[in-house]
Design an enzyme around this catalytic site. Sequence first.
Site, short mmCIF file in Angstrom:
data_model
loop_
_atom_site.label_atom_id
_atom_site.label_comp_id
_atom_site.label_asym_id
_atom_site.label_seq_id
_atom_site.Cartn_x
_atom_site.Cartn_y
_atom_site.Cartn_z
N GLU A 157 -12.66 -0.02 -33.35
CA GLU A 157 -13.54 0.85 -32.55
C GLU A 157 -15.00 0.49 -32.77
O GLU A 157 -15.32 -0.42 -33.53
CB GLU A 157 -13.28 2.32 -32.91
CG GLU A 157 -13.51 2.63 -34.38
CD GLU A 157 -13.05 4.03 -34.78
OE1 GLU A 157 -12.27 4.67 -34.05
OE2 GLU A 157 -13.47 4.48 -35.86
N ASP A 196 -22.41 7.63 -36.81
CA ASP A 196 -22.23 6.64 -35.76
C ASP A 196 -23.57 6.14 -35.22
O ASP A 196 -23.81 6.18 -34.00
CB ASP A 196 -21.41 7.23 -34.59
CG ASP A 196 -20.12 7.87 -35.05
OD1 ASP A 196 -19.42 7.24 -35.86
OD2 ASP A 196 -19.81 9.00 -34.62
#
Length: 604
Positions: free
Chosen positions: A233, A52
């Site tokens: 997301e 991420d």
Amino acid sequence: MALLHLSTSRLVALSLLLILVLPSFATARNNNNNNNNSTGFQNPILPGFHPDPSCIHVPEDGTFYCASSSFNVFPGIPIHASQDLTTWKLVGNVLNRPSQLPDLAISNGSTSGIWAPTLRHHNGTFYLVTTLVHDKKPPDDPTRWDNIIFQTRDIWDNLAWTDAVHFDFTGYDTSPYWDDDDDDDDEGTEYIVGSHAYHVEPGIHLAKVDLETGEIKSKWTNLWNGTGGLAPEGPHIYKKDGYYYLMIAEGGTGLDHMETIARSENLYGPYEANPANPILTNANTTGYFQTVGHADLFQDACGNWWGVALSTRSGPEYTTYPMGRETVLTNVTWEDGGSSSWPIFNEPIEGVMHAWELPPTSGHLPGDNQYVTEGDENIQFPPGSKMPQHFVHWRFPVDEAYTMSPEGHENALRLRPSKLNLTGVDGNTGAGGGQTFVGRRQVDTLFTYSVDVDYTPKTLEEEAGVTLFLTQAINHHVRLGIALLPVSNTNTNTNTTTLVPHFRFHAISYVYVPASFSVVVPPAWNNKTLTMEIEAVNVTHYSFSAAPVGRPRRVIAYAPGKIVSWGFTGTLLGVYATSNGGNGTQPAYVSNWNYLGRGQVRDN
Ligand SMILES: *[C@@H]1O[C@H](CO)[C@@H](O)[C@H](O)[C@H]1NC(C)=O
Ligand SMILES: *[C@@H]1O[C@H](CO)[C@@H](O)[C@H](O)[C@H]1NC(C)=O
Ligand SMILES: *[C@@H]1O[C@H](CO)[C@@H](O)[C@H](O)[C@H]1NC(C)=O
Ligand SMILES: *[C@@H]1O[C@H](CO)[C@@H](O)[C@H](O)[C@H]1NC(C)=O
Ligand SMILES: *[C@@H]1O[C@H](CO)[C@@H](O)[C@H](O)[C@H]1NC(C)=O
Ligand SMILES: *[C@@H]1O[C@H](CO)[C@@H](O)[C@H](O)[C@H]1NC(C)=O
Ligand SMILES: *[C@@H]1O[C@H](CO)[C@@H](O)[C@H](O)[C@H]1NC(C)=O
Ligand SMILES: *[C@@H]1O[C@H](CO)[C@@H](O)[C@H](O)[C@H]1NC(C)=O
Ligand SMILES: *[C@@H]1O[C@H](CO)[C@@H](O)[C@H](O)[C@H]1NC(C)=O
Ligand SMILES: *[C@@H]1O[C@H](CO)[C@@H](O)[C@H](O)[C@H]1NC(C)=O
Ligand SMILES: *[C@@H]1O[C@H](CO)[C@@H](O)[C@H](O)[C@H]1NC(C)=O
Ligand SMILES: *[C@@H]1O[C@H](CO)[C@@H](O)[C@H](O)[C@H]1NC(C)=O
């Protein structure tokens, strides 16, 4: 960051011809002179457990900075810095004091902890916005999602990061945005965009926020739901040539992962999706790099655009990827002509990319030598030294369990055993106050990791050794310890048992694991310092071996890498000491900590 497919039904029979790229090549910069303005560089740029990614370029100091997710690991939220996009150093950890976020101690579950940070630099301050997720709680329980903001004006000083400032949002992957064109009111220029709990109502939501106090100053507005992929997301907003671009990940952080984008002339929308979505994915390819998504964009000093994303080196079989989700880099072009302009990523993501000329190497980051390259190392734990920045625990450590160079044991790390073992109790929770464990990330496909262990267990069930650690209870790790266990003395008529040191091998995983076993340590090795070693012998298997220091190692067990290929994190290599719930207090002394990369597999 986050929806995961645990399904293994998508196995693709494909034989991968794996090419080993040796470490010498791994560090080579290819400033290719025959191929004008094109530079070859290698992915991943941050190998190992660095998922991420969120990266920025700070023009004031000419430096690139990246943050990545750390889940239950402490210290957490590592910050890596580079001036050339290829040589990266770990310069600090945003989460470096338990007082900043005490609730990491009670995170429950191996997919809990710090998810998907966003790093931004605004008006001289660095902002790190993220979520402490209690992943076992129901999605509509607001206490599942503890959204937080950290700030610092000096990213080079760990202690300058503030405590977490909390804000309310029933979701995750939160990202700050400053709107300079907002003429509503001067106070309202700070925003947060985040992913609403996908199980409840998937979508990307925006609100005005006070980043100092965490006060939410408007209602949350649903901007876009993505293109219909699972789990929209990882949103980030960028403004370019009069448009607000909202870039997100969809598909879940598995083989279907992808990056999509929409834009609007108004921050609040309506957002129009790019007809060319997805703009970045390795889905449906046969590449070694898979699960590409969760991207961020930034510009270098020359104005060139770059994108980072997470990726898994697994091939489409997606069975062996112990290092988990890693950070990859690619160059990005914007189509010409304002109104038709969308970003185009150089894809697919591969092990060797050709891109814009990389920013010139300035040589050194400020204070270069204090910072760590997460690569080869030999660590001696000298007197007065501190735990290296890249050493991590699972949740907060009990400080007394770790001592550098205690009296009589110079250049050793003393481990005092915890009652809790690596399996833990009550599932994967922080209950019990922490297990004695410290490790570092695996960052090479092939490597050798070894430590010298001076340990004479004295009490039943006492154990210390080395571990290939992905997660705690129920889940995934492998360990080889020296444990004091009983043997029956069959040579006498009187039934006696004696306690003798054993090598105890133990592996746990949701998928097939080799049987656990214990074998008596050869008597000639008793009371000797043993070198204990974990090696990735090939792309699919690890060996666990031991021998007295300086003697050829004897392999005690092999374990397949697929048993530590799962979830959101990546493998750690480290040491542990435990009484296994018993009364033992005998310390273990660990010295000569070695990690040597032996090859990086980047292609199939
Ligand atoms: C690179 O540029 C030079 C001139 O600067 C030119 O002669 C050469 O053909 C170019 N090479 C490529 C591969 O474009
Ligand atoms: C190569 O890049 C440099 C700096 O980015 C630029 O000044 C130059 O014009 C480029 N050359 C070509 C042939 O594109
Ligand atoms: C952790 O989660 C599991 C599964 O929901 C639950 O059984 C257990 O009680 C929880 N433990 C703690 C300490 O919250
Ligand atoms: C920018 O930072 C300075 C120093 O902290 C502060 O005084 C100023 O108010 C900030 N400006 C804005 C627009 O936030
Ligand atoms: C997103 O989906 C919800 C239903 O889950 C719907 O009510 C909402 O209008 C959608 N939002 C947008 C911006 O399309
Ligand atoms: C991959 O292929 C499947 C089947 O054709 C398709 O449904 C899916 O959209 C593709 N995924 C991406 C990200 O292109
Ligand atoms: C990436 O950089 C290469 C080399 O300069 C260039 O040919 C290519 O068009 C770029 N691709 C994208 C999508 O930016
Ligand atoms: C020793 O113990 C075993 C089982 O624990 C028993 O079967 C055996 O008879 C015992 N032998 C003696 C000599 O007591
Ligand atoms: C190891 O040392 C302990 C004392 O620390 C002693 O009792 C034991 O006999 C020794 N074992 C061997 C095999 O030398
Ligand atoms: C990798 O090593 C393991 C353990 O030695 C062995 O069983 C396996 O066959 C090896 N795989 C390959 C592809 O060489
Ligand atoms: C780990 O500790 C738990 C709780 O003390 C215990 O039940 C379990 O047997 C231990 N596991 C091993 C492999 O020793
Ligand atoms: C630990 O010590 C207590 C008190 O001496 C004793 O009752 C208990 O049986 C011991 N536990 C183990 C596992 O040896």
